[in-house]
Design an enzyme around this catalytic site. Structure first.
Site, PDB file in Angstrom:
ATOM      1  N   ARG A 127      91.060 -17.459   1.535  1.00 13.71           N
ATOM      2  CA  ARG A 127      90.406 -18.116   0.406  1.00 13.71           C
ATOM      3  C   ARG A 127      90.261 -19.597   0.727  1.00 13.71           C
ATOM      4  O   ARG A 127      91.235 -20.321   0.862  1.00 13.71           O
ATOM      5  CB  ARG A 127      91.203 -17.929  -0.876  1.00 13.71           C
ATOM      6  CG  ARG A 127      90.518 -18.554  -2.105  1.00 13.71           C
ATOM      7  CD  ARG A 127      91.286 -18.282  -3.372  1.00 13.71           C
ATOM      8  NE  ARG A 127      90.593 -18.853  -4.528  1.00 13.71           N
ATOM      9  CZ  ARG A 127      90.863 -20.061  -5.045  1.00 13.71           C
ATOM     10  NH1 ARG A 127      91.841 -20.798  -4.503  1.00 13.71           N
ATOM     11  NH2 ARG A 127      90.192 -20.512  -6.078  1.00 13.71           N
ATOM     12  N   GLY A 128      89.010 -20.030   0.828  1.00 16.62           N
ATOM     13  CA  GLY A 128      88.706 -21.376   1.269  1.00 16.62           C
ATOM     14  C   GLY A 128      89.427 -22.497   0.532  1.00 16.62           C
ATOM     15  O   GLY A 128      90.030 -23.372   1.165  1.00 16.62           O
ATOM     16  N   GLU A 171      86.359  -8.270   1.230  1.00 15.09           N
ATOM     17  CA  GLU A 171      86.532  -8.332   2.678  1.00 15.09           C
ATOM     18  C   GLU A 171      87.777  -7.570   3.108  1.00 15.09           C
ATOM     19  O   GLU A 171      87.765  -6.859   4.121  1.00 15.09           O
ATOM     20  CB  GLU A 171      86.629  -9.785   3.141  1.00 15.09           C
ATOM     21  CG  GLU A 171      85.326 -10.554   3.101  1.00 15.09           C
ATOM     22  CD  GLU A 171      85.484 -11.982   3.604  1.00 15.09           C
ATOM     23  OE1 GLU A 171      86.532 -12.289   4.228  1.00 15.09           O
ATOM     24  OE2 GLU A 171      84.583 -12.792   3.370  1.00 15.09           O
TER      25      GLU A 171
END
Length: 204
Positions: free
Chosen positions: A54-55, A121
């Protein structure tokens, strides 16, 4: 920030070969004479490693350190913010990148389960593990394996899943839950801060 020993997994990757692996201790490693037999065929993988994270949690900290450490070793790492061409359909490119990678590193951070994109994902990663021999390695970043195992009942993921159950279909949320359970059952690394530890069996 220290890089966890997940990098040790990649010491077998040989950046100067076309087939992806160095066979440590073999005659080829010490004898410069080319072998008489044809070289092994190229692997079907375009990337050695797919990075799932998670960015907002780790993009400019741990994920950046890991990505560049891999690149410096000649390892082809796929990160969506760097390797996704402009104009490419994310819905098509990400699943294809997972299938075209030898393995995935899943960075499970405290905000990970809030992202349906990360969870989608992860579902694809775990499907590829079961169907195509893909490998997945979890990194528990500032949380514990128990936080992931107990994601439906307690821990930092509970609120996220309570919200998901109100918004998304049962089938989709259930697939996320099963994928998290599966990844938490794989030996991984716990990074409580800037240090790491290896957990050979997260459930013991």
């Amino acid at each position: 920030m220290a890089i966890p020993p997940v990098l040790l997994l990649f010491l077998l990757f040989d950046p100067v070969t076309t087939h992806g692996f160095r066979h440590c201790g073999s005659a080829a490693a010490t004898n410069p004479t080319p072998p008489a037999v044809p070289p092994p065929p190229a692997t079907p993988w375009r990337h050695h490693v797919f990075l799932n994270f998670r960015g907002p949690d780790v993009r400019h900290t741990f994920a950046d350190h890991l990505y560049y450490a891999l690149v410096r070793k000649g390892i082809k790492a796929f990160s969506d913010d760097r390797d996704l061409p402009p104009g490419q359909s994310v819905a098509e490119a990400i699943p294809r990148a997972i299938e075209e990678s030898k393995l995935s590193v899943v960075v499970l951070s405290r905000g990970y389960a809030s992202s349906e994109y990360c969870l989608d994902e992860l579902v694809k990663i775990m499907q590829t593990v079961k169907e195509k021999g893909h490998q997945a390695f979890p990194v528990f970043y500032r949380l514990t394996p128990d936080d992931v195992v107990d994601h439906m009942w307690s821990g930092c993921y509970k609120d996220d899943f309570d919200r998901h159950k109100r918004v998304f279909s049962y089938e989709r949320v259930d697939s996320w839950s099963r994928a998290l359970t599966d990844i938490a059952d794989i030996a991984g690394w716990v990074l409580p801060s800037d240090r790491y530890s290896f957990h050979p069996n997260n459930n013991l």
